[in-house]
Design an enzyme around this catalytic site. Structure first.
Site, PDB file in Angstrom:
ATOM      1  N   ASP A 137     -11.385   8.678   7.415  1.00 43.70           N
ATOM      2  CA  ASP A 137     -10.366   9.552   6.863  1.00 43.70           C
ATOM      3  C   ASP A 137     -10.364   9.327   5.350  1.00 43.70           C
ATOM      4  O   ASP A 137     -11.194   9.889   4.638  1.00 43.70           O
ATOM      5  CB  ASP A 137      -9.050   9.160   7.550  1.00 43.70           C
ATOM      6  CG  ASP A 137      -7.899  10.078   7.253  1.00 43.70           C
ATOM      7  OD1 ASP A 137      -8.019  11.273   7.520  1.00 43.70           O
ATOM      8  OD2 ASP A 137      -6.865   9.591   6.774  1.00 43.70           O
ATOM      9  N   LYS A 176     -13.549  13.182   7.973  1.00 45.25           N
ATOM     10  CA  LYS A 176     -12.688  14.233   7.402  1.00 45.25           C
ATOM     11  C   LYS A 176     -12.935  14.251   5.903  1.00 45.25           C
ATOM     12  O   LYS A 176     -12.219  13.578   5.141  1.00 45.25           O
ATOM     13  CB  LYS A 176     -11.219  13.873   7.624  1.00 45.25           C
ATOM     14  CG  LYS A 176     -10.689  14.092   9.014  1.00 45.25           C
ATOM     15  CD  LYS A 176      -9.178  13.813   8.987  1.00 45.25           C
ATOM     16  CE  LYS A 176      -8.626  13.633  10.367  1.00 45.25           C
ATOM     17  NZ  LYS A 176      -7.253  13.088  10.341  1.00 45.25           N
ATOM     18  N   LYS A 218      -8.793  -0.181  17.612  1.00 42.22           N
ATOM     19  CA  LYS A 218      -9.189   0.054  18.974  1.00 42.22           C
ATOM     20  C   LYS A 218      -9.912   1.374  19.117  1.00 42.22           C
ATOM     21  O   LYS A 218     -10.556   1.650  20.115  1.00 42.22           O
ATOM     22  CB  LYS A 218      -7.934   0.089  19.878  1.00 42.22           C
ATOM     23  CG  LYS A 218      -7.028  -1.102  19.734  1.00 42.22           C
ATOM     24  CD  LYS A 218      -5.720  -0.806  20.537  1.00 42.22           C
ATOM     25  CE  LYS A 218      -4.685  -1.858  20.206  1.00 42.22           C
ATOM     26  NZ  LYS A 218      -3.350  -1.457  20.677  1.00 42.22           N
ATOM     27  N   GLY A 219      -9.754   2.210  18.099  1.00 41.84           N
ATOM     28  CA  GLY A 219     -10.220   3.595  18.189  1.00 41.84           C
ATOM     29  C   GLY A 219     -11.696   3.760  18.490  1.00 41.84           C
ATOM     30  O   GLY A 219     -12.105   4.739  19.111  1.00 41.84           O
ATOM     31  N   ASP A 275      -6.068   7.665  18.851  1.00 40.06           N
ATOM     32  CA  ASP A 275      -4.710   7.716  19.395  1.00 40.06           C
ATOM     33  C   ASP A 275      -3.721   8.361  18.454  1.00 40.06           C
ATOM     34  O   ASP A 275      -3.961   8.496  17.257  1.00 40.06           O
ATOM     35  CB  ASP A 275      -4.211   6.288  19.648  1.00 40.06           C
ATOM     36  CG  ASP A 275      -3.868   5.564  18.340  1.00 40.06           C
ATOM     37  OD1 ASP A 275      -4.746   5.505  17.458  1.00 40.06           O
ATOM     38  OD2 ASP A 275      -2.728   5.098  18.197  1.00 40.06           O
ATOM     39  N   PHE A 285      -5.017  16.229  12.450  1.00 43.35           N
ATOM     40  CA  PHE A 285      -4.920  14.963  13.174  1.00 43.35           C
ATOM     41  C   PHE A 285      -5.434  15.152  14.593  1.00 43.35           C
ATOM     42  O   PHE A 285      -4.948  15.985  15.346  1.00 43.35           O
ATOM     43  CB  PHE A 285      -3.483  14.438  13.185  1.00 43.35           C
ATOM     44  CG  PHE A 285      -3.429  12.984  13.534  1.00 43.35           C
ATOM     45  CD1 PHE A 285      -3.710  12.011  12.581  1.00 43.35           C
ATOM     46  CD2 PHE A 285      -3.134  12.573  14.832  1.00 43.35           C
ATOM     47  CE1 PHE A 285      -3.690  10.657  12.911  1.00 43.35           C
ATOM     48  CE2 PHE A 285      -3.114  11.228  15.170  1.00 43.35           C
ATOM     49  CZ  PHE A 285      -3.393  10.275  14.213  1.00 43.35           C
ATOM     50  N   VAL A 286      -6.447  14.365  14.934  1.00 46.04           N
ATOM     51  CA  VAL A 286      -7.079  14.524  16.249  1.00 46.04           C
ATOM     52  C   VAL A 286      -6.863  13.299  17.137  1.00 46.04           C
ATOM     53  O   VAL A 286      -6.660  12.183  16.641  1.00 46.04           O
ATOM     54  CB  VAL A 286      -8.599  14.798  16.112  1.00 46.04           C
ATOM     55  CG1 VAL A 286      -8.843  16.149  15.459  1.00 46.04           C
ATOM     56  CG2 VAL A 286      -9.304  13.686  15.337  1.00 46.04           C
ATOM     57  N   GLU A 332     -17.796   3.281  14.062  1.00 46.63           N
ATOM     58  CA  GLU A 332     -16.427   3.700  13.757  1.00 46.63           C
ATOM     59  C   GLU A 332     -16.131   5.052  14.395  1.00 46.63           C
ATOM     60  O   GLU A 332     -17.022   5.878  14.584  1.00 46.63           O
ATOM     61  CB  GLU A 332     -16.272   3.717  12.224  1.00 46.63           C
ATOM     62  CG  GLU A 332     -14.926   4.054  11.672  1.00 46.63           C
ATOM     63  CD  GLU A 332     -13.755   3.219  12.171  1.00 46.63           C
ATOM     64  OE1 GLU A 332     -13.588   3.112  13.399  1.00 46.63           O
ATOM     65  OE2 GLU A 332     -12.973   2.732  11.342  1.00 46.63           O
TER      66      GLU A 332
HETATM   67  P1  IMP Z   1      -9.065   5.417   6.694  1.00 42.23           P
HETATM   68  O1  IMP Z   1      -8.948   4.039   6.173  1.00 42.23           O
HETATM   69  O2  IMP Z   1      -8.056   6.336   6.062  1.00 42.23           O
HETATM   70  O3  IMP Z   1     -10.460   6.004   6.600  1.00 42.23           O
HETATM   71  O4  IMP Z   1      -8.594   5.335   8.209  1.00 42.23           O
HETATM   72  C1  IMP Z   1      -9.488   5.277   9.252  1.00 42.23           C
HETATM   73  C2  IMP Z   1      -8.760   4.952  10.545  1.00 42.23           C
HETATM   74  O5  IMP Z   1      -7.550   5.694  10.685  1.00 42.23           O
HETATM   75  C3  IMP Z   1      -9.605   5.413  11.708  1.00 42.23           C
HETATM   76  O6  IMP Z   1     -10.503   4.421  12.104  1.00 42.23           O
HETATM   77  C4  IMP Z   1      -8.581   5.752  12.756  1.00 42.23           C
HETATM   78  O7  IMP Z   1      -8.246   4.604  13.492  1.00 42.23           O
HETATM   79  C5  IMP Z   1      -7.393   6.233  11.974  1.00 42.23           C
HETATM   80  N1  IMP Z   1      -7.380   7.722  11.873  1.00 42.23           N
HETATM   81  C6  IMP Z   1      -7.721   8.496  10.822  1.00 42.23           C
HETATM   82  N2  IMP Z   1      -7.611   9.800  11.092  1.00 42.23           N
HETATM   83  C7  IMP Z   1      -7.214   9.867  12.385  1.00 42.23           C
HETATM   84  C8  IMP Z   1      -6.948  10.987  13.272  1.00 42.23           C
HETATM   85  O8  IMP Z   1      -7.043  12.185  12.959  1.00 42.23           O
HETATM   86  N3  IMP Z   1      -6.555  10.644  14.535  1.00 42.23           N
HETATM   87  C9  IMP Z   1      -6.421   9.343  14.960  1.00 42.23           C
HETATM   88  N4  IMP Z   1      -6.671   8.286  14.160  1.00 42.23           N
HETATM   89  C10 IMP Z   1      -7.051   8.551  12.886  1.00 42.23           C
HETATM   90 MG    MG Z   2     -10.774   3.223  13.667  1.00 44.07          MG
END
Ligand code: IMP
Ligand code: MG
Length: 190
Positions: A110, A138, A50-51, A166, A159-160, A106
């Site tokens: 992360d 990040k 949902k982000g 969220d 963490f933001v 997106e």
């Molecule tokens: P990844 O697979 O580790 O790259 O995760 C990406 C997803 O994790 C993002 O689309 C977000 O939904 C969530 N996410 C990663 N870092 C944060 C953060 O700092 N705050 C909130 N959601 C995050």
């Molecule tokens: Mg996301």
């Protein structure tokens, strides 16, 4: 006052990292570039729920060419702040992506695990091209490589929340992006 501003979540946030105005600037710049690149290509914007909802809304409205949009819900996080590494599709696209130029919109990259999986999956389904716009990255936490054509802003390993992002489903309606106080998630599952 209308809307949730940083002042409304002062107790839970350490500081505001990206203002509402800067978010608009980042999105408008990327959307202008994408509008040029995709002219005549009828791109499909894919929003990762949902982000990325807030980012998709702003990004699509900043685009000056016809686009279509679809939504997908993927899960790699529980209620904690670390990626579990395992991707599950909670809700799939309703569009056939075969032959389509797909632009994934997106919120944040992360580890990169979610997006690397999604890029592969859309190519496997026959998309003509797959590119990414990510509002935030990040770099310190990247585990797998993903090519991001439209870059937003790099942020430190914190963490933001806000502008769609969220913690435990809260803070998505904050109109800027802020660093969450670790005390809010300490004790929660990681
Ligand atoms: P990844 O697979 O580790 O790259 O995760 C990406 C997803 O994790 C993002 O689309 C977000 O939904 C969530 N996410 C990663 N870092 C944060 C953060 O700092 N705050 C909130 N959601 C995050
Ligand atoms: Mg996301």
């Amino acid at each position: 006052m209308v809307g949730m501003r940083i002042a409304d979540v002062q107790e839970d946030t350490d500081h505001e990292l990206i203002s509402k105005e800067e978010i608009s600037d980042i999105i408008n710049r990327a959307a202008a570039q994408a509008s040029e690149d995709y002219r005549g290509k009828n791109p499909l914007l894919v929003c990762v729920l949902k982000g990325a909802v807030n980012t998709l809304a702003a990004f699509s409205q900043a685009m000056s060419i016809p686009v279509q949009m679809d939504f997908m819900s993927l899960s790699s996080y529980g209620s904690g702040t670390e990626s579990s590494g395992k991707i599950t599709v909670r809700q799939d696209l309703s569009t056939d992506v075969r032959g389509r130029h797909v632009l994934i919109v997106e919120d944040i990259i992360d580890s990169g695990i979610t997006l690397a999986w999604l890029v592969d999956e859309l190519k496997r389904r026959g998309a003509a091209s797959v590119e990414i716009f990510a509002l935030l990255e990040k770099p310190a936490r990247r585990k797998v490589n993903v090519d991001v054509k439209y870059k937003g802003r790099e942020i430190p390993d914190e963490f933001v929340v806000g502008f769609g992002l969220d913690y435990d489903e809260y803070y998505r309606n904050l109109d800027s992006i802020a660093v969450l106080k670790p005390s809010v998630y300490e004790g929660g599952q990681a």
